[in-house]
Design a protein around this motif. Structure first.
Motif, PDB file in Angstrom:
ATOM      1  N   SER A 101       0.823  -1.211   0.000  1.00 16.88           N
ATOM      2  CA  SER A 101       0.000   0.000   0.000  1.00 16.88           C
ATOM      3  C   SER A 101       0.854   1.257   0.000  1.00 16.88           C
ATOM      4  O   SER A 101       0.545   2.238  -0.676  1.00 16.88           O
ATOM      5  CB  SER A 101      -0.942   0.006   1.201  1.00 16.88           C
ATOM      6  OG  SER A 101      -0.253   0.267   2.411  1.00 16.88           O
ATOM      7  N   ARG A 102       1.968   1.244   0.750  1.00 15.97           N
ATOM      8  CA  ARG A 102       2.820   2.434   0.839  1.00 15.97           C
ATOM      9  C   ARG A 102       3.614   2.665  -0.440  1.00 15.97           C
ATOM     10  O   ARG A 102       3.708   3.788  -0.930  1.00 15.97           O
ATOM     11  CB  ARG A 102       3.774   2.312   2.034  1.00 15.97           C
ATOM     12  CG  ARG A 102       3.103   2.380   3.393  1.00 15.97           C
ATOM     13  CD  ARG A 102       2.475   3.732   3.656  1.00 15.97           C
ATOM     14  NE  ARG A 102       1.115   3.830   3.142  1.00 15.97           N
ATOM     15  CZ  ARG A 102       0.488   4.961   2.917  1.00 15.97           C
ATOM     16  NH1 ARG A 102       1.096   6.113   3.111  1.00 15.97           N
ATOM     17  NH2 ARG A 102      -0.748   4.976   2.485  1.00 15.97           N
ATOM     18  N   VAL A 103       4.211   1.600  -0.970  1.00 14.36           N
ATOM     19  CA  VAL A 103       5.013   1.758  -2.194  1.00 14.36           C
ATOM     20  C   VAL A 103       4.143   2.207  -3.355  1.00 14.36           C
ATOM     21  O   VAL A 103       4.486   3.141  -4.089  1.00 14.36           O
ATOM     22  CB  VAL A 103       5.735   0.440  -2.530  1.00 14.36           C
ATOM     23  CG1 VAL A 103       6.381   0.518  -3.916  1.00 14.36           C
ATOM     24  CG2 VAL A 103       6.799   0.132  -1.485  1.00 14.36           C
ATOM     25  N   SER A 104       2.986   1.563  -3.525  1.00 17.84           N
ATOM     26  CA  SER A 104       2.105   1.917  -4.645  1.00 17.84           C
ATOM     27  C   SER A 104       1.478   3.293  -4.448  1.00 17.84           C
ATOM     28  O   SER A 104       1.083   3.938  -5.424  1.00 17.84           O
ATOM     29  CB  SER A 104       1.003   0.865  -4.807  1.00 17.84           C
ATOM     30  OG  SER A 104       0.195   0.788  -3.639  1.00 17.84           O
TER      31      SER A 104
ATOM     32  N   TYR B 113       5.617  10.500  -6.797  1.00 15.02           N
ATOM     33  CA  TYR B 113       6.960  10.993  -6.465  1.00 15.02           C
ATOM     34  C   TYR B 113       7.866  10.963  -7.681  1.00 15.02           C
ATOM     35  O   TYR B 113       8.576  11.935  -7.972  1.00 15.02           O
ATOM     36  CB  TYR B 113       7.540  10.153  -5.330  1.00 15.02           C
ATOM     37  CG  TYR B 113       8.971  10.490  -4.994  1.00 15.02           C
ATOM     38  CD1 TYR B 113       9.288  11.659  -4.318  1.00 15.02           C
ATOM     39  CD2 TYR B 113      10.016   9.630  -5.345  1.00 15.02           C
ATOM     40  CE1 TYR B 113      10.615  11.976  -4.006  1.00 15.02           C
ATOM     41  CE2 TYR B 113      11.325   9.931  -5.047  1.00 15.02           C
ATOM     42  CZ  TYR B 113      11.619  11.102  -4.372  1.00 15.02           C
ATOM     43  OH  TYR B 113      12.929  11.414  -4.067  1.00 15.02           O
ATOM     44  N   TRP B 114       7.879   9.852  -8.398  1.00 13.44           N
ATOM     45  CA  TRP B 114       8.708   9.764  -9.597  1.00 13.44           C
ATOM     46  C   TRP B 114       8.292  10.816 -10.631  1.00 13.44           C
ATOM     47  O   TRP B 114       9.149  11.467 -11.247  1.00 13.44           O
ATOM     48  CB  TRP B 114       8.607   8.375 -10.202  1.00 13.44           C
ATOM     49  CG  TRP B 114       9.340   7.322  -9.417  1.00 13.44           C
ATOM     50  CD1 TRP B 114      10.454   7.498  -8.645  1.00 13.44           C
ATOM     51  CD2 TRP B 114       9.001   5.937  -9.320  1.00 13.44           C
ATOM     52  NE1 TRP B 114      10.835   6.308  -8.080  1.00 13.44           N
ATOM     53  CE2 TRP B 114       9.965   5.330  -8.468  1.00 13.44           C
ATOM     54  CE3 TRP B 114       7.994   5.150  -9.867  1.00 13.44           C
ATOM     55  CZ2 TRP B 114       9.939   3.973  -8.160  1.00 13.44           C
ATOM     56  CZ3 TRP B 114       7.965   3.797  -9.561  1.00 13.44           C
ATOM     57  CH2 TRP B 114       8.923   3.217  -8.718  1.00 13.44           C
ATOM     58  N   ALA B 115       6.988  10.978 -10.820  1.00 13.24           N
ATOM     59  CA  ALA B 115       6.507  11.966 -11.788  1.00 13.24           C
ATOM     60  C   ALA B 115       6.907  13.376 -11.363  1.00 13.24           C
ATOM     61  O   ALA B 115       7.404  14.172 -12.182  1.00 13.24           O
ATOM     62  CB  ALA B 115       4.986  11.866 -11.927  1.00 13.24           C
ATOM     63  N   GLY B 116       6.711  13.704 -10.095  1.00  6.52           N
ATOM     64  CA  GLY B 116       7.073  15.026  -9.597  1.00  6.52           C
ATOM     65  C   GLY B 116       8.564  15.271  -9.678  1.00  6.52           C
ATOM     66  O   GLY B 116       9.015  16.372 -10.031  1.00  6.52           O
TER      67      GLY B 116
ATOM     68  N   LEU C  46      -0.381   3.933 -12.584  1.00  3.89           N
ATOM     69  CA  LEU C  46       0.886   3.311 -12.201  1.00  3.89           C
ATOM     70  C   LEU C  46       0.795   2.715 -10.795  1.00  3.89           C
ATOM     71  O   LEU C  46       1.362   1.658 -10.518  1.00  3.89           O
ATOM     72  CB  LEU C  46       2.026   4.334 -12.275  1.00  3.89           C
ATOM     73  CG  LEU C  46       3.431   3.802 -11.958  1.00  3.89           C
ATOM     74  CD1 LEU C  46       3.782   2.617 -12.847  1.00  3.89           C
ATOM     75  CD2 LEU C  46       4.467   4.925 -12.123  1.00  3.89           C
ATOM     76  N   GLY C  47       0.050   3.385  -9.909  1.00  2.00           N
ATOM     77  CA  GLY C  47      -0.146   2.849  -8.570  1.00  2.00           C
ATOM     78  C   GLY C  47      -0.875   1.528  -8.596  1.00  2.00           C
ATOM     79  O   GLY C  47      -0.525   0.583  -7.876  1.00  2.00           O
TER      80      GLY C  47
ATOM     81  N   THR D 141       1.218  -5.875  -9.234  1.00  3.99           N
ATOM     82  CA  THR D 141       2.483  -6.577  -9.472  1.00  3.99           C
ATOM     83  C   THR D 141       3.104  -7.045  -8.167  1.00  3.99           C
ATOM     84  O   THR D 141       3.569  -8.197  -8.052  1.00  3.99           O
ATOM     85  CB  THR D 141       3.467  -5.653 -10.209  1.00  3.99           C
ATOM     86  OG1 THR D 141       2.894  -5.253 -11.468  1.00  3.99           O
ATOM     87  CG2 THR D 141       4.787  -6.373 -10.467  1.00  3.99           C
ATOM     88  N   MET D 142       3.114  -6.182  -7.157  1.00  5.53           N
ATOM     89  CA  MET D 142       3.692  -6.551  -5.873  1.00  5.53           C
ATOM     90  C   MET D 142       2.874  -7.639  -5.184  1.00  5.53           C
ATOM     91  O   MET D 142       3.428  -8.543  -4.552  1.00  5.53           O
ATOM     92  CB  MET D 142       3.812  -5.312  -4.980  1.00  5.53           C
ATOM     93  CG  MET D 142       4.818  -4.286  -5.471  1.00  5.53           C
ATOM     94  SD  MET D 142       4.929  -2.850  -4.381  1.00  5.53           S
ATOM     95  CE  MET D 142       5.699  -3.574  -2.931  1.00  5.53           C
ATOM     96  N   ARG D 143       1.572  -7.566  -5.305  1.00  9.34           N
ATOM     97  CA  ARG D 143       0.731  -8.604  -4.695  1.00  9.34           C
ATOM     98  C   ARG D 143       0.991  -9.961  -5.336  1.00  9.34           C
ATOM     99  O   ARG D 143       1.033 -10.993  -4.645  1.00  9.34           O
ATOM    100  CB  ARG D 143      -0.747  -8.224  -4.840  1.00  9.34           C
ATOM    101  CG  ARG D 143      -1.188  -7.129  -3.869  1.00  9.34           C
ATOM    102  CD  ARG D 143      -2.605  -6.684  -4.160  1.00  9.34           C
ATOM    103  NE  ARG D 143      -3.056  -5.689  -3.184  1.00  9.34           N
ATOM    104  CZ  ARG D 143      -4.183  -4.979  -3.309  1.00  9.34           C
ATOM    105  NH1 ARG D 143      -4.971  -5.163  -4.376  1.00  9.34           N
ATOM    106  NH2 ARG D 143      -4.518  -4.099  -2.387  1.00  9.34           N
TER     107      ARG D 143
END
Length: 395
Positions: A84-87, A93-96, A337-338, A344-346
């Motif tokens: 939940s935190r990474v997604s 953050y990457w976009a900004g 992307l989230g 993907t992580m799940r």
């Protein structure tokens, strides 16, 4: 607890998040002299008096974060919380970050970026731990949030319960209070004495919402409110310069902190539950990307156009533009992307569990007849008042 994750959002928290972000924007655009070339006291004689306290929006963020993250970890595994935190954090953050790099490289008149290694390290969000400069100064708060997540992860290993959250509040309070005297870098780094009172109070407020308020929880909140006053002079000097000590009154900052605690207390007690305006949810979604992009990009625009438009109009236009860009990032980057990262992580976690499960089946059984471990004395846990409290996300 499935109900935890399916509950309605707390719309009031979404609105408060956006308010906190706009307060920080107001501070950066109106109180700071750098983008304007000289003190803004003469440019915004009245607004400047209020804007110089806008940095308290960060403390308000930390207070909200304590409440929201305690809500988020309840009933979740460490893996679910990590997903939940990474997604939630990295897509925007990457976009900004990349957008900020592009603007600063095209118009390096306000600030500059020293080397691509700085940009690459910033992509990890861990630059605060290895003395790498932030691409945008506002990123410093993200590393403090990550440390808070690690603290909550430790609690998750022991079990997220009323009792363990109380222990966290007590141990963290002691560590933060003693950190300046102990002068141990590791303790100081994770105790975060300047900001711990806000995180801890947020946790206590969530316990109030979930388990009803009581004297112990009110005592924790009251203690944090007192401890929060300790670093006001330090924060004023950090944000406005050492010359402001003794010249800028501290009482407005103290009142703002008290008001912040009072508002979160109202949410904890359910006083704001009737606020369910749908637009607040959409507004809250803009908070995180707005916070990420507003400083270096916005200040570059102010610096570039400061002699071409009236100052108040320029501030309004740049703020409006930042809100539009924040919505674009949320709609076209953060959400898709989230979702991809989350799925993907799940799948990755599910694959790991499938590989580990067969090994557990063939593991040697424990010997029979072992004595039972002693059960520690349990604190009285009030019956949950809200078995399915609303969950929200905080960037």
């Amino acid at each position: 607890m499935a109900g935890h994750r399916s509950g309605n959002r707390l719309a009031a928290l979404d609105g408060l998040r956006l308010l906190a972000a706009l307060t920080v924007v107001f501070y950066h655009y109106v109180a700071l002299a750098k983008p304007w070339g000289h003190s803004t006291a003469s440019i915004f004689p009245t607004a400047h008096r209020f804007a110089q306290y806008g940095w308290l929006g960060v403390e308000f963020f930390f207070l909200i974060s304590g409440f929201v993250i305690c809500m988020s970890v309840w009933g979740r595994t460490v893996g679910e919380f990590a997903v939940s935190r990474v997604s939630r954090l990295f897509p925007a953050y990457w976009a900004g970050l990349l957008l900020t790099v592009a603007v600063v490289k095209l118009w390096p008149e306000f600030t500059s970026i020293h080397g691509w290694d700085t940009v690459i390290t910033n992509l990890t969000m861990l630059q605060g731990g290895n003395n790498t400069p932030d691409v945008d100064p506002v990123y410093w708060t993200l590393f403090f949030e990550i440390k808070f997540y690690l603290i909550m992860t430790v609690v998750m290993f022991f079990g997220v319960t009323y009792r363990n959250c109380l222990i966290l509040c007590g141990v963290w309070t002691a560590a933060a209070a003693l950190a300046p005297v102990l002068n141990t870098p590791v303790i100081t780094a994770f105790a975060m004495p300047q900001y711990a009172p806000f995180f801890i109070a947020g946790v206590a407020f969530y316990l109030m919402r979930r388990h009803r308020p009581n004297a112990v929880l009110w005592g924790i909140v009251g203690l944090q409110l007192l401890l929060a006053q300790r670093y006001i002079d330090y924060r004023l000097a950090t944000n406005l310069g050492k010359a402001t000590i003794g010249t800028v009154p501290t009482w407005p900052a103290r009142l703002i902190i008290i008001a912040s605690f009072a508002v979160i207390a109202a949410i904890a007690l359910g006083a704001l539950d009737k606020i369910q305006w749908k637009w607040l949810t959409h507004a809250g979604a803009l908070t995180y990307p707005l916070y990420l992009i507003h400083m270096n990009i916005g200040m570059t625009l102010i610096h570039h156009y400061r002699g071409r438009l009236p100052a108040p109009l320029l501030v309004v236009c740049v703020t409006a533009l930042m809100l539009v860009v924040a919505w674009l990032i949320h709609r076209f980057v953060e959400r898709p992307l989230g979702l991809w990262l989350r799925n993907t992580m799940r799948r990755g976690i599910a694959d790991v569990r499938q590989q580990v499960a067969p090994r557990r089946k063939h593991a040697s059984p424990l010997p029979q007849g072992l004595p039972q471990t002693l059960i520690p004395h349990q604190l009285h846990v009030p019956t949950p008042r809200n078995p399915e409290p609303a969950r929200t996300e905080l960037g």
